[in-house]
Every structure is written in C-alpha cells, then in structure tokens.
Write an enzyme that holds these catalytic residues in place. Structure first.
Site, PDB file in Angstrom:
ATOM      1  NE  ARG A  13      -4.284  -1.352   0.597  1.00 43.96           N
ATOM      2  CZ  ARG A  13      -5.267  -1.413  -0.288  1.00 43.96           C
ATOM      3  NH1 ARG A  13      -5.271  -0.610  -1.323  1.00 43.96           N
ATOM      4  NH2 ARG A  13      -6.236  -2.272  -0.137  1.00 43.96           N
ATOM      5  N   GLY A  14       2.136   1.114   0.300  1.00 43.33           N
ATOM      6  CA  GLY A  14       3.020   2.276   0.379  1.00 43.33           C
ATOM      7  C   GLY A  14       3.424   2.769  -1.004  1.00 43.33           C
ATOM      8  CB  SER A 108      17.384   4.291   3.834  1.00 46.58           C
ATOM      9  OG  SER A 108      17.562   5.686   3.901  1.00 46.58           O
ATOM     10  CB  SER A 109      20.753   7.325   0.671  1.00 48.74           C
ATOM     11  OG  SER A 109      19.725   8.241   0.965  1.00 48.74           O
ATOM     12  CB  CYS A 110      19.591   8.127   6.106  1.00 47.56           C
ATOM     13  SG  CYS A 110      18.299   7.021   6.480  1.00 47.56           S
ATOM     14  CE1 TYR A 137      13.349   4.063   7.698  1.00 46.86           C
ATOM     15  CE2 TYR A 137      15.180   5.204   6.639  1.00 46.86           C
ATOM     16  CZ  TYR A 137      14.041   4.416   6.553  1.00 46.86           C
ATOM     17  OH  TYR A 137      13.617   3.971   5.326  1.00 46.86           O
ATOM     18  CE  LYS A 141      14.570   0.847   6.027  1.00 50.39           C
ATOM     19  NZ  LYS A 141      13.739  -0.150   5.326  1.00 50.39           N
ATOM     20  CG  HIS A 180      10.919  12.032   2.993  1.00 50.42           C
ATOM     21  ND1 HIS A 180      10.248  10.835   3.088  1.00 50.42           N
ATOM     22  CD2 HIS A 180      12.048  11.873   3.723  1.00 50.42           C
ATOM     23  CE1 HIS A 180      10.955  10.001   3.826  1.00 50.42           C
ATOM     24  NE2 HIS A 180      12.051  10.595   4.227  1.00 50.42           N
ATOM     25  CD1 TRP A 203       9.851  23.973   7.352  1.00 44.59           C
ATOM     26  CD2 TRP A 203      10.306  21.802   7.721  1.00 44.59           C
ATOM     27  NE1 TRP A 203       8.709  23.382   7.826  1.00 44.59           N
ATOM     28  CE2 TRP A 203       8.950  22.062   8.062  1.00 44.59           C
ATOM     29  CE3 TRP A 203      10.801  20.509   7.880  1.00 44.59           C
ATOM     30  CZ2 TRP A 203       8.106  21.056   8.543  1.00 44.59           C
ATOM     31  CZ3 TRP A 203       9.967  19.514   8.354  1.00 44.59           C
ATOM     32  CH2 TRP A 203       8.635  19.795   8.681  1.00 44.59           C
TER      33      TRP A 203
HETATM   34  P1  GDP Z   1      16.190  13.991   4.961  1.00 45.68           P
HETATM   35  O1  GDP Z   1      16.599  13.778   3.533  1.00 45.68           O
HETATM   36  O2  GDP Z   1      16.279  12.764   5.789  1.00 45.68           O
HETATM   37  O3  GDP Z   1      16.926  15.148   5.595  1.00 45.68           O
HETATM   38  O4  GDP Z   1      14.618  14.318   5.007  1.00 45.68           O
HETATM   39  P2  GDP Z   1      13.609  15.424   4.423  1.00 45.68           P
HETATM   40  O5  GDP Z   1      13.214  15.045   3.036  1.00 45.68           O
HETATM   41  O6  GDP Z   1      12.510  15.528   5.430  1.00 45.68           O
HETATM   42  O7  GDP Z   1      14.396  16.817   4.406  1.00 45.68           O
HETATM   43  C1  GDP Z   1      15.361  17.147   3.442  1.00 45.68           C
HETATM   44  C2  GDP Z   1      15.750  18.601   3.564  1.00 45.68           C
HETATM   45  O8  GDP Z   1      14.663  19.426   3.115  1.00 45.68           O
HETATM   46  C3  GDP Z   1      16.076  19.076   4.973  1.00 45.68           C
HETATM   47  O9  GDP Z   1      17.180  19.969   4.888  1.00 45.68           O
HETATM   48  C4  GDP Z   1      14.812  19.843   5.378  1.00 45.68           C
HETATM   49  O10 GDP Z   1      15.028  20.835   6.366  1.00 45.68           O
HETATM   50  C5  GDP Z   1      14.433  20.477   4.043  1.00 45.68           C
HETATM   51  N1  GDP Z   1      13.048  20.941   3.958  1.00 45.68           N
HETATM   52  C6  GDP Z   1      12.670  22.164   3.513  1.00 45.68           C
HETATM   53  N2  GDP Z   1      11.348  22.321   3.617  1.00 45.68           N
HETATM   54  C7  GDP Z   1      10.843  21.158   4.104  1.00 45.68           C
HETATM   55  C8  GDP Z   1       9.536  20.712   4.418  1.00 45.68           C
HETATM   56  O11 GDP Z   1       8.540  21.420   4.284  1.00 45.68           O
HETATM   57  N3  GDP Z   1       9.407  19.420   4.866  1.00 45.68           N
HETATM   58  C9  GDP Z   1      10.484  18.598   5.013  1.00 45.68           C
HETATM   59  N4  GDP Z   1      10.300  17.348   5.442  1.00 45.68           N
HETATM   60  N5  GDP Z   1      11.756  19.016   4.755  1.00 45.68           N
HETATM   61  C10 GDP Z   1      11.935  20.276   4.307  1.00 45.68           C
END
Ligand code: GDP
Length: 310
Positions: A13-14, A108-110, A137, A141, A180, A203
């Site tokens: 479902r994902g 995952s790449s993390c 996380y 993984k 994300h 952000w």
């Molecule tokens: P990451 O790849 O594990 O860091 O996960 P994210 O996809 O949540 O965030 C990636 C980057 O996008 C980080 O530097 C966040 O601060 C930035 N970012 C900017 N705006 C947003 C937002 O609205 N939501 C999220 N999740 N990340 C954001």
C-alpha cells in the site's frame, strides 16, 4: 524470474510497494501475494510466521518500513528504530524458515555516515558517525543489511540489500508534519497558489543537497536486481545527480505555478549536508533511470491533484 512464482510484496500500500505491484503486473508477474495492514501486522512475529507457512512465497520484496521526513524522525526515534527492526526481523526469519528462494531488502541512503565522501560509495557503510536526525532509522536499516548478510553467510540464503536514494512519486505521504521535503513542497506550493499567498516558507537554509529518484524508476531497478544481482554486498540505487533544497523549491514552484517569494525558516534543521549515491555498481548492470526530475515532479503533481486535493 519465472512468471508463475509467488512473490510477496510486503508494504504494497506504500509508495514503493504500490509502484512495484504495478510494474510486476505490467510485466506479467501475476502470482502476487499482498496483505493489507488490517489483515497482517508485520510487527507481529506469529502472524508473519503463519502467513509464510500457509502461503510459501518463492520471492519476497521487503518494501514495508516505518518511514518519514526529518521532523518525524526527530520526534519519534523509538517507532523508527523498533518498528523497522520488528518488521525486518519477522519477515527475514519467516522467509528463511520457509525456504524463500530470494529476498530483496530495501534499505536507505541514510545508512551512510554524515560526512561520507560524495558521491557515496557502498564501501562508506560504517566508516563514520551517522547524521543524528535520522540515526534511529539508519541503525534499524543497518541491522537489516547485517541480518541479510548473516543469513547468506550462515545459511546460504539468497538475501540481497539495495540502498535507494530519496524517493518520490504517487502515493507519497503529503502530511506536512511527517512527509519528506518533495511532497511537502508540492503541497505547500499548491496551497500557497490556491490561497494567492505572496510567500512560501521552506525549512532550513536551502543549502543541503539531495538526490531524488521517481518511484517507478526504483521499481524497475528492483526488478533488475531480482533478475541479475545475487551478492550479499549492498548496492546503491539512485539517479546520480543531486540538487540543493533551494533549487528544488524553485523547481516545484515553477511546476505548480506559484510565483511568490520563498522564505527560509532557520529554526528548522538542515539534516545531513549532502546525500548523493555513487551508482557505478548499478550502472555496470546496465540500468539507468528513465524519468527526468521535472517530468517526475509534474506527474506527481498531477497525481496529487487527482487523488489528494478534495
Ligand atoms: P532527509 O533527507 O532525511 O533530511 O529528510 P527530508 O526530506 O525531510 O528533508 C530534506 C531537507 O529538506 C532538509 O534539509 C529539510 O530541512 C528540508 N526541507 C525544507 N522544507 C521542508 C519541508 O517542508 N518538509 C520537510 N520534510 N523538509 C523540508
């Protein structure tokens, strides 16, 4: 793979699982085993063991995970560590006990260190400290990778592990607290355009760099690895290019048609400075992505409009 083999897609479902089911069916793999969360809680060892004993799948794609963006990972490390360990332990053990011919684990790449060389080669695993915002996380993984390798070494199982880069596409999570960055920006830009706002808040600093792969490309890489890759060594799956969060925000606004200003919320974390995978190993198997980022985002926006906006 034999078209009649029973393939269990865990997590169908994902975003990843649903793309996999679509692609498997389109290629004539029709003997698919899927179960909704309401019928099968993968965190429950006994129900997972029962399913495998009754259904005896030949192939397993372990695409079920507790996933989330930077804020969800910071807020809920217990769930990210515990639930992912439970899911992968239960599925891998049941797969081994029931003689599964091949299992594909999605990492995952993390899993790679915060300051890994870029692009990140598979050999960077466990070579330095992790990024703190998603350490729980990542540890889960990494344990999954090591469990796959242990089944190979101790029992001769054919369990393989692939490390996808940041993924996006239909069926993604568009919740602004837990998603994300890419789905979050699509939604924010759409809502800002609809409200005729002059400003969209993003952000962090906009400086971190990320690599994005459309989930249909990921699904095609999964099928290739199931056919052609039988090594316990992990293999990266990415497109080989990254962009800054600022560039991504500008691209998303252009696609959505929002022409206001971007403003940056420095109280939110940047996370790891850069995550670009070295995909030399995957390229050597003859695979490359087919969906350019702009086209992939435009298609995802269409999906969002048709399925999410009510
Ligand atoms: P990451 O790849 O594990 O860091 O996960 P994210 O996809 O949540 O965030 C990636 C980057 O996008 C980080 O530097 C966040 O601060 C930035 N970012 C900017 N705006 C947003 C937002 O609205 N939501 C999220 N999740 N990340 C954001």
């Amino acid at each position: 793979m034999d078209k009649s083999e029973k393939i269990f897609v865990a997590g169908h479902r994902g975003m990843v699982g649903s793309a996999l089911v679509c692609q498997l069916e389109s290629k004539g793999f029709l003997n698919l085993l899927v179960r909704d969360r309401s019928e099968l809680d993968l965190r429950d060892e006994s129900v997972v063991a029962k399913l495998f004993a009754e259904e005896k799948p030949a192939v397993v794609i372990l695409a079920a995970s507790k996933v989330g963006g930077i804020k969800a990972n910071i807020d809920h490390p217990v769930a990210f560590l515990l639930e992912n360990l439970q899911i992968q332990n239960n599925v891998m053990d049941a797969a081994y006990e029931n003689g599964v011919r091949k299992l594909l684990f999605l990492g995952s790449s993390c899993i790679y260190p915060k300051f890994a060389p870029q692009p990140i080669p598979e050999t960077a695993l466990l070579s330095g400290p992790l990024e703190p915002t998603n350490e729980a996380y990542a540890i889960a993984k990494i344990a999954g990778i090591k469990l796959c390798q242990a089944y190979v070494r101790e029992h001769g199982a054919n369990f393989i592990s692939m490390m996808p880069t940041n993924l996006y596409g239909p069926n993604d999570n568009f919740d602004l607290e837990t998603s994300h960055v890419l789905p979050a920006l699509l939604r924010k830009a759409h809502e800002a355009k609809t409200r005729k706002d002059r400003e969209l808040i993003v952000w962090g600093s906009g400086k971190p760099r990320r690599e994005f792969l459309h989930v249909d490309d990921l699904a095609s890489a999964c099928l290739l690895l199931l056919e052609k890759y039988d090594s316990p060594e992990i293999i990266n799956v990415g497109c080989g290019e990254d962009i800054s969060i600022r560039e991504l925000a500008e691209l998303v606004c252009d696609i959505v048609g929002f022409d206001g200003q971007l403003s940056w919320d420095a109280t939110k974390p940047d996370g790891t400075p850069r995550k670009l995978l070295d995909v030399t190993k995957l390229r050597a198997l003859g695979w490359k992505p087919s969906i350019p980022l702009r086209e992939g985002i435009a298609r995802t926006y269409e999906w969002f409009l048709a399925n999410y906006v009510r």
